[in-house]
Write a protein that holds these residues in place. Structure first.
Motif, PDB file in Angstrom:
ATOM      1  N   VAL A  19       0.830  -1.201  -0.069  1.00 49.00           N
ATOM      2  CA  VAL A  19       0.081   0.004  -0.094  1.00 49.00           C
ATOM      3  C   VAL A  19       0.955   1.431  -0.087  1.00 49.00           C
ATOM      4  N   VAL A  20       1.992   1.237   0.694  1.00 47.73           N
ATOM      5  CA  VAL A  20       2.891   2.423   0.857  1.00 47.73           C
ATOM      6  C   VAL A  20       3.407   2.658  -0.378  1.00 47.73           C
ATOM      7  N   PHE A  21       3.893   1.930  -1.314  1.00 48.17           N
ATOM      8  CA  PHE A  21       4.646   1.838  -2.645  1.00 48.17           C
ATOM      9  C   PHE A  21       3.663   2.383  -3.664  1.00 48.17           C
ATOM     10  N   LEU A  22       2.388   1.544  -3.487  1.00 50.55           N
ATOM     11  CA  LEU A  22       1.391   2.007  -4.552  1.00 50.55           C
ATOM     12  C   LEU A  22       0.873   3.438  -4.419  1.00 50.55           C
ATOM     13  N   SER A  23       0.775   3.897  -3.036  1.00 51.32           N
ATOM     14  CA  SER A  23       0.345   5.114  -2.691  1.00 51.32           C
ATOM     15  C   SER A  23       1.383   6.020  -3.132  1.00 51.32           C
ATOM     16  N   SER A  24       2.780   5.905  -3.141  1.00 52.72           N
ATOM     17  CA  SER A  24       3.879   6.862  -3.783  1.00 52.72           C
ATOM     18  C   SER A  24       3.665   6.886  -4.969  1.00 52.72           C
ATOM     19  N   GLU A  25       3.572   5.733  -5.779  1.00 53.88           N
ATOM     20  CA  GLU A  25       3.073   5.979  -7.211  1.00 53.88           C
ATOM     21  C   GLU A  25       2.220   6.639  -7.488  1.00 53.88           C
ATOM     22  N   ALA A  26       1.046   6.314  -7.084  1.00 56.25           N
ATOM     23  CA  ALA A  26      -0.052   7.313  -7.304  1.00 56.25           C
ATOM     24  C   ALA A  26       0.094   8.737  -6.806  1.00 56.25           C
ATOM     25  N   ALA A  27       0.852   9.203  -5.888  1.00 56.61           N
ATOM     26  CA  ALA A  27       1.119  10.495  -5.753  1.00 56.61           C
ATOM     27  C   ALA A  27       1.970  11.282  -6.586  1.00 56.61           C
ATOM     28  N   LEU A  28       3.085  10.369  -7.187  1.00 60.51           N
ATOM     29  CA  LEU A  28       4.114  11.003  -8.000  1.00 60.51           C
ATOM     30  C   LEU A  28       3.541  11.075  -9.529  1.00 60.51           C
ATOM     31  N   CYS A  29       2.703  10.162  -9.902  1.00 57.51           N
ATOM     32  CA  CYS A  29       2.537  10.172 -11.358  1.00 57.51           C
ATOM     33  C   CYS A  29       1.510  11.177 -11.788  1.00 57.51           C
ATOM     34  N   ARG A  30       1.884  12.301 -11.986  1.00 65.74           N
ATOM     35  CA  ARG A  30       1.316  13.529 -12.162  1.00 65.74           C
ATOM     36  C   ARG A  30       1.924  14.201 -13.207  1.00 65.74           C
ATOM     37  N   SER A  31       1.423  14.760 -14.237  1.00 66.83           N
ATOM     38  CA  SER A  31       2.124  15.438 -15.468  1.00 66.83           C
ATOM     39  C   SER A  31       2.702  16.638 -14.785  1.00 66.83           C
ATOM     40  N   GLU A  32       1.988  17.275 -13.975  1.00 59.67           N
ATOM     41  CA  GLU A  32       2.517  18.700 -13.336  1.00 59.67           C
ATOM     42  C   GLU A  32       3.855  18.620 -12.570  1.00 59.67           C
ATOM     43  N   TRP A  33       4.304  17.207 -12.170  1.00 57.58           N
ATOM     44  CA  TRP A  33       5.427  17.167 -11.472  1.00 57.58           C
ATOM     45  C   TRP A  33       6.511  16.293 -12.147  1.00 57.58           C
ATOM     46  N   MET A  34       5.995  15.802 -13.369  1.00 54.41           N
ATOM     47  CA  MET A  34       7.103  14.945 -14.111  1.00 54.41           C
ATOM     48  C   MET A  34       8.069  15.679 -14.399  1.00 54.41           C
ATOM     49  N   ASN A  35       9.426  14.782 -14.215  1.00 56.28           N
ATOM     50  CA  ASN A  35      10.686  15.229 -14.510  1.00 56.28           C
ATOM     51  C   ASN A  35      11.415  14.118 -14.499  1.00 56.28           C
ATOM     52  N   GLU A  36      12.887  14.163 -14.982  1.00 56.27           N
ATOM     53  CA  GLU A  36      13.628  12.982 -15.153  1.00 56.27           C
ATOM     54  C   GLU A  36      13.854  12.176 -13.688  1.00 56.27           C
ATOM     55  N   ALA A  37      13.954  12.960 -12.578  1.00 61.41           N
ATOM     56  CA  ALA A  37      14.085  12.251 -11.434  1.00 61.41           C
ATOM     57  C   ALA A  37      12.717  11.672 -10.848  1.00 61.41           C
ATOM     58  N   VAL A  38      11.449  12.111 -11.306  1.00 57.30           N
ATOM     59  CA  VAL A  38      10.269  11.522 -10.928  1.00 57.30           C
ATOM     60  C   VAL A  38      10.123  10.222 -11.961  1.00 57.30           C
ATOM     61  N   VAL A  39      10.356  10.034 -13.059  1.00 58.74           N
ATOM     62  CA  VAL A  39      10.388   8.937 -13.885  1.00 58.74           C
ATOM     63  C   VAL A  39      11.119   7.905 -13.150  1.00 58.74           C
ATOM     64  N   ARG A  40      12.542   8.173 -13.162  1.00 55.58           N
ATOM     65  CA  ARG A  40      13.700   7.179 -12.050  1.00 55.58           C
ATOM     66  C   ARG A  40      12.794   6.913 -10.972  1.00 55.58           C
ATOM     67  N   ARG A  41      12.354   7.731 -10.280  1.00 59.60           N
ATOM     68  CA  ARG A  41      11.817   7.111  -9.083  1.00 59.60           C
ATOM     69  C   ARG A  41      10.591   6.338  -8.961  1.00 59.60           C
ATOM     70  N   LEU A  42       9.709   6.650  -9.992  1.00 64.98           N
ATOM     71  CA  LEU A  42       8.394   5.756 -10.371  1.00 64.98           C
ATOM     72  C   LEU A  42       8.884   4.365 -10.905  1.00 64.98           C
TER      73      LEU A  42
END
Length: 148
Positions: A19-42
């Motif tokens: 649940v923690v890691f799925l929630s983290s994915e849901a929180a980060l997977c947003r176009s307004e936050w997307m950058n190289e670091a976020v893709v790698r983190r996802l």
């Protein structure tokens, strides 16, 4: 500590971790936050999510094999089958965002291009489908544990 308590504890830790890691994915997977670091983190989060799902499945199998109730009891329970069906549906649903995120990472590494807004929105929707099925699995487990 009995083997049953140990296996149940591992299973619950796996559920919470999932649940923690799925929630983290849901929180980060947003176009307004997307950058190289976020893709790698996802990509890392999704890999950990997948590993955790495997651990969850293995601890569940261990409970069936080595737990106090045994295989015969589990397979005789209708809600066990509902729970397993929902788990496997969630696993199948998870494949789409997993392959999408891997493709994003591969494209990013090769060309430096970030994912399109529509692709991000689609991936997030699939992640959210999983996030909505998992609580249903928990509710089924509660009813099942109480003999309903």
């Amino acid at each position: 500590m009995t083997i049953e308590a140990f296996l149940a504890s591992l299973h619950i830790v796996a559920i919470l971790t999932l649940v923690v890691f799925l929630s983290s994915e849901a929180a980060l997977c947003r176009s307004e936050w997307m950058n190289e670091a976020v893709v790698r983190r996802l990509a890392r989060l999704d890999m950990i999510y997948g590993i955790t799902a495997l651990v969850l499945l293995l601890t569940g199998i261990a409970r069936i094999v080595w737990g106090a109730k045994g295989l015969t009891w589990y397979v005789s329970q209708p809600l066990f089958h509902v729970k397993m069906t929902l788990f496997f549906i969630t696993a199948l649903v998870s494949l789409r965002p997993t392959f999408t995120i891997r493709r994003w990472l591969k494209t990013l590494n090769a060309t430096g291009v970030l994912p399109a807004e529509a692709a991000i929105k689609s991936a997030r929707q699939w992640i959210m489908v999983q996030a909505h099925i998992i609580p249903v699995i928990a509710v089924v487990a509660v009813y099942w544990a109480r003999g309903m």
